[in-house]
Design an enzyme around this catalytic site. Structure first.
Site, PDB file in Angstrom:
ATOM      1  N   TYR A   1    -100.755  36.301 -60.643  1.00 19.28           N
ATOM      2  CA  TYR A   1    -101.792  37.346 -60.641  1.00 19.28           C
ATOM      3  C   TYR A   1    -102.667  37.167 -61.897  1.00 19.28           C
ATOM      4  CZ  TYR A   1    -103.896  41.756 -59.170  1.00 19.28           C
ATOM      5  OH  TYR A   1    -104.776  42.727 -58.731  1.00 19.28           O
TER       6      TYR A   1
ATOM      7  N   LYS B   1    -106.771  44.746 -64.117  1.00 22.10           N
ATOM      8  CA  LYS B   1    -106.311  45.990 -63.469  1.00 22.10           C
ATOM      9  C   LYS B   1    -105.789  46.979 -64.515  1.00 22.10           C
ATOM     10  CE  LYS B   1    -106.957  45.205 -58.990  1.00 22.10           C
ATOM     11  NZ  LYS B   1    -108.114  45.808 -58.297  1.00 22.10           N
TER      12      LYS B   1
HETATM   13  P1  NAD Z   1    -111.089  42.473 -49.529  1.00 23.79           P
HETATM   14  O1  NAD Z   1    -111.369  41.032 -49.811  1.00 23.79           O
HETATM   15  O2  NAD Z   1    -111.202  42.929 -48.137  1.00 23.79           O
HETATM   16  O3  NAD Z   1    -112.008  43.381 -50.467  1.00 23.79           O
HETATM   17  C1  NAD Z   1    -112.451  42.996 -51.749  1.00 23.79           C
HETATM   18  C2  NAD Z   1    -113.890  43.418 -51.836  1.00 23.79           C
HETATM   19  O4  NAD Z   1    -114.439  43.182 -53.137  1.00 23.79           O
HETATM   20  C3  NAD Z   1    -114.795  42.670 -50.834  1.00 23.79           C
HETATM   21  O5  NAD Z   1    -115.392  43.589 -49.963  1.00 23.79           O
HETATM   22  C4  NAD Z   1    -115.829  42.010 -51.723  1.00 23.79           C
HETATM   23  O6  NAD Z   1    -117.104  41.947 -51.115  1.00 23.79           O
HETATM   24  C5  NAD Z   1    -115.804  42.933 -52.921  1.00 23.79           C
HETATM   25  N1  NAD Z   1    -116.441  42.340 -54.103  1.00 23.79           N
HETATM   26  C6  NAD Z   1    -116.023  41.275 -54.838  1.00 23.79           C
HETATM   27  N2  NAD Z   1    -116.930  40.999 -55.798  1.00 23.79           N
HETATM   28  C7  NAD Z   1    -117.937  41.913 -55.660  1.00 23.79           C
HETATM   29  C8  NAD Z   1    -119.169  42.150 -56.335  1.00 23.79           C
HETATM   30  N3  NAD Z   1    -119.579  41.366 -57.362  1.00 23.79           N
HETATM   31  N4  NAD Z   1    -119.948  43.188 -55.929  1.00 23.79           N
HETATM   32  C9  NAD Z   1    -119.561  43.973 -54.901  1.00 23.79           C
HETATM   33  N5  NAD Z   1    -118.414  43.794 -54.209  1.00 23.79           N
HETATM   34  C10 NAD Z   1    -117.618  42.777 -54.590  1.00 23.79           C
HETATM   35  O7  NAD Z   1    -109.630  42.739 -50.104  1.00 23.79           O
HETATM   36  P2  NAD Z   1    -108.815  44.099 -50.341  1.00 23.79           P
HETATM   37  O8  NAD Z   1    -107.400  43.669 -50.441  1.00 23.79           O
HETATM   38  O9  NAD Z   1    -109.226  45.119 -49.373  1.00 23.79           O
HETATM   39  O10 NAD Z   1    -109.265  44.520 -51.814  1.00 23.79           O
HETATM   40  C11 NAD Z   1    -109.793  45.782 -52.151  1.00 23.79           C
HETATM   41  C12 NAD Z   1    -109.201  46.265 -53.470  1.00 23.79           C
HETATM   42  O11 NAD Z   1    -107.811  46.504 -53.300  1.00 23.79           O
HETATM   43  C13 NAD Z   1    -109.329  45.281 -54.629  1.00 23.79           C
HETATM   44  O12 NAD Z   1    -109.621  45.987 -55.824  1.00 23.79           O
HETATM   45  C14 NAD Z   1    -107.936  44.709 -54.713  1.00 23.79           C
HETATM   46  O13 NAD Z   1    -107.658  44.233 -56.019  1.00 23.79           O
HETATM   47  C15 NAD Z   1    -107.118  45.927 -54.383  1.00 23.79           C
HETATM   48  N6  NAD Z   1    -105.726  45.682 -53.968  1.00 23.79           N
HETATM   49  C16 NAD Z   1    -105.435  44.784 -52.985  1.00 23.79           C
HETATM   50  C17 NAD Z   1    -104.105  44.573 -52.621  1.00 23.79           C
HETATM   51  C18 NAD Z   1    -103.743  43.566 -51.562  1.00 23.79           C
HETATM   52  O14 NAD Z   1    -102.604  43.086 -51.552  1.00 23.79           O
HETATM   53  N7  NAD Z   1    -104.641  43.208 -50.647  1.00 23.79           N
HETATM   54  C19 NAD Z   1    -103.070  45.286 -53.255  1.00 23.79           C
HETATM   55  C20 NAD Z   1    -103.415  46.216 -54.251  1.00 23.79           C
HETATM   56  C21 NAD Z   1    -104.743  46.398 -54.606  1.00 23.79           C
HETATM   57  O1  0WE Z   2    -105.953  42.277 -56.315  1.00 20.83           O
HETATM   58  C1  0WE Z   2    -105.558  41.472 -55.491  1.00 20.83           C
HETATM   59  C2  0WE Z   2    -106.381  40.258 -55.127  1.00 20.83           C
HETATM   60  C3  0WE Z   2    -107.458  40.032 -56.121  1.00 20.83           C
HETATM   61  C4  0WE Z   2    -108.284  38.793 -55.961  1.00 20.83           C
HETATM   62  C5  0WE Z   2    -108.165  37.849 -54.949  1.00 20.83           C
HETATM   63  C6  0WE Z   2    -109.010  36.743 -54.921  1.00 20.83           C
HETATM   64  C7  0WE Z   2    -108.893  35.661 -53.880  1.00 20.83           C
HETATM   65  C8  0WE Z   2    -110.209  34.949 -53.676  1.00 20.83           C
HETATM   66  C9  0WE Z   2    -109.227  38.590 -56.938  1.00 20.83           C
HETATM   67  N1  0WE Z   2    -110.041  37.510 -56.935  1.00 20.83           N
HETATM   68  C10 0WE Z   2    -109.951  36.610 -55.944  1.00 20.83           C
HETATM   69  N2  0WE Z   2    -110.801  35.543 -55.987  1.00 20.83           N
HETATM   70  C11 0WE Z   2    -110.928  34.668 -54.954  1.00 20.83           C
HETATM   71  O2  0WE Z   2    -111.686  33.676 -55.055  1.00 20.83           O
HETATM   72  N3  0WE Z   2    -104.323  41.668 -54.926  1.00 20.83           N
HETATM   73  C12 0WE Z   2    -103.519  42.762 -55.397  1.00 20.83           C
HETATM   74  C13 0WE Z   2    -103.733  40.762 -53.903  1.00 20.83           C
HETATM   75  C14 0WE Z   2    -102.919  39.747 -54.631  1.00 20.83           C
HETATM   76  O3  0WE Z   2    -103.496  38.649 -55.148  1.00 20.83           O
HETATM   77  C15 0WE Z   2    -102.500  37.933 -55.791  1.00 20.83           C
HETATM   78  C16 0WE Z   2    -101.286  38.609 -55.674  1.00 20.83           C
HETATM   79  C17 0WE Z   2    -101.546  39.770 -54.921  1.00 20.83           C
HETATM   80  C18 0WE Z   2    -100.551  40.827 -54.548  1.00 20.83           C
HETATM   81  C19 0WE Z   2    -102.595  36.734 -56.511  1.00 20.83           C
HETATM   82  C20 0WE Z   2    -101.436  36.210 -57.078  1.00 20.83           C
HETATM   83  C21 0WE Z   2    -100.230  36.883 -56.955  1.00 20.83           C
HETATM   84  C22 0WE Z   2    -100.128  38.078 -56.258  1.00 20.83           C
END
Ligand code: NAD
Ligand code: 0WE
Length: 262
Positions: free
Chosen positions: A157, A164
């Protein structure tokens, strides 16, 4: 009548049908909220329009949070069309892909650190600054999405952990700052979910199954689980909650050791 009826909400972070922001939108629409959406760049416009249509919304605006002019434009449009706003959802996180591979100190760079903190943490404060005049006198709420990597070291991560942590501190400072204006600010710390942001993270499938196995509920969370908690937190049912990080993780974070036979 839904518990969000009469509320006007701005939803950022829709990138696909699996986005956490979609789970939030569907719960909000079900509970009677009126929605506006943003999309990052032209590539995602059509997909966000589809989600908006399903939620009976026609307001879809471009927003890249690295651009203050785009943030200002979104707020101008909302002011014109709605005259104010009750809820702002920040569901945005990003680090350059190479930051999320290998060992932390091998991967992290000054530029990677700056970009990930700008997009994943500062942008929440930027939305708060810009939306503040529109949120006055209406018991407004802001919500962001965070992850356990803010408070625990999670392999790969990497720099998203510090980003975060900064976002979670932002929740507390924004809650303290905006509380006297009746505006609440909270975060949901979600367990891992297979979204676009998780696609291409090597070993994500194994992370999902080990998180489920180690959790009290023995399952992964869904975007519906997160959406329902978001609807509660942004509603007047949560009028006494601000500055909090609520874990929607099937209980994963509370465990200290695996119990035998479970
Ligand atoms: P997702 O890829 O569907 O959403 C991420 C969003 O970030 C996308 O819509 C993308 O367009 C937007 N984004 C990135 N850079 C941007 C910029 N410069 N301007 C505007 N928008 C931008 O993935 P998700 O999992 O739905 O992620 C949403 C949130 O949830 C994130 O903050 C992620 O860290 C958090 N999150 C995800 C998980 C997981 O496991 N998927 C777990 C905990 C928290
Ligand atoms: O917040 C996240 C994902 C955040 C994320 C993911 C990407 C993939 C594509 C941020 N930046 C990028 N950039 C890219 O180009 N999560 C909580 C999901 C997540 O991501 C991981 C996790 C988990 C959980 C990455 C490594 C280990 C665990």
């Amino acid at each position: 009548m839904g518990f969000l009826s009469g509320k006007k909400a701005l939803i950022t972070g829709v990138a696909s049908d699996r986005s956490i922001a979609v789970g939030i939108s569907e719960a909000f629409a079900r509970e009677g909220a009126e929605l506006a959406f943003t999309h990052q760049g032209d590539r995602l416009k059509g997909r966000v329009e589809d989600v908006a249509a399903r939620c009976n919304s026609k307001m879809v605006l471009p927003l890249d949070v690295t651009d203050d002019a785009q943030i200002a434009h979104v707020m101008q449009e909302i002011e014109q069309q709605w005259g104010g706003i009750d809820i702002v959802i920040h569901s945005i996180g990003f680090a350059p892909r190479e930051q999320l591979q290998g060992r932390y100190l091998d991967a992290v760079t000054r530029e990677g650190f700056a970009i990930s903190h700008d997009i994943s943490a500062y942008s929440f404060a930027a939305l708060g600054k810009a939306a503040r005049p529109l949120m006055q006198g209406r018991d407004a709420a802001m919500l962001t999405l965070t992850y356990l990597g803010a408070v625990r070291a999670v392999p790969m991560y990497n720099v998203m952990g510090p980003a975060k942590a900064s976002l979670e501190a932002n929740v507390r400072f924004m809650a303290a700052d905006l509380g006297s204006e009746g505006i609440r600010v909270n975060g949901i710390s979600a367990g891992p979910i297979k979204t676009l942001a998780a696609a291409g993270i090597s070993g994500f499938r194994d992370m999902l199954s080990s998180a489920a196995a180690a959790s009290p509920l023995k399952r992964n969370v869904t975007i519906e689980d997160v959406g329902n908690t978001a609807a509660f937190l942004c509603s007047d049912l949560a009028a006494g909650i601000t500055g909090e990080i609520i874990y929607v993780d099937a209980g994963y974070r509370i465990m200290g050791m695996q119990f035998p036979g479970q």
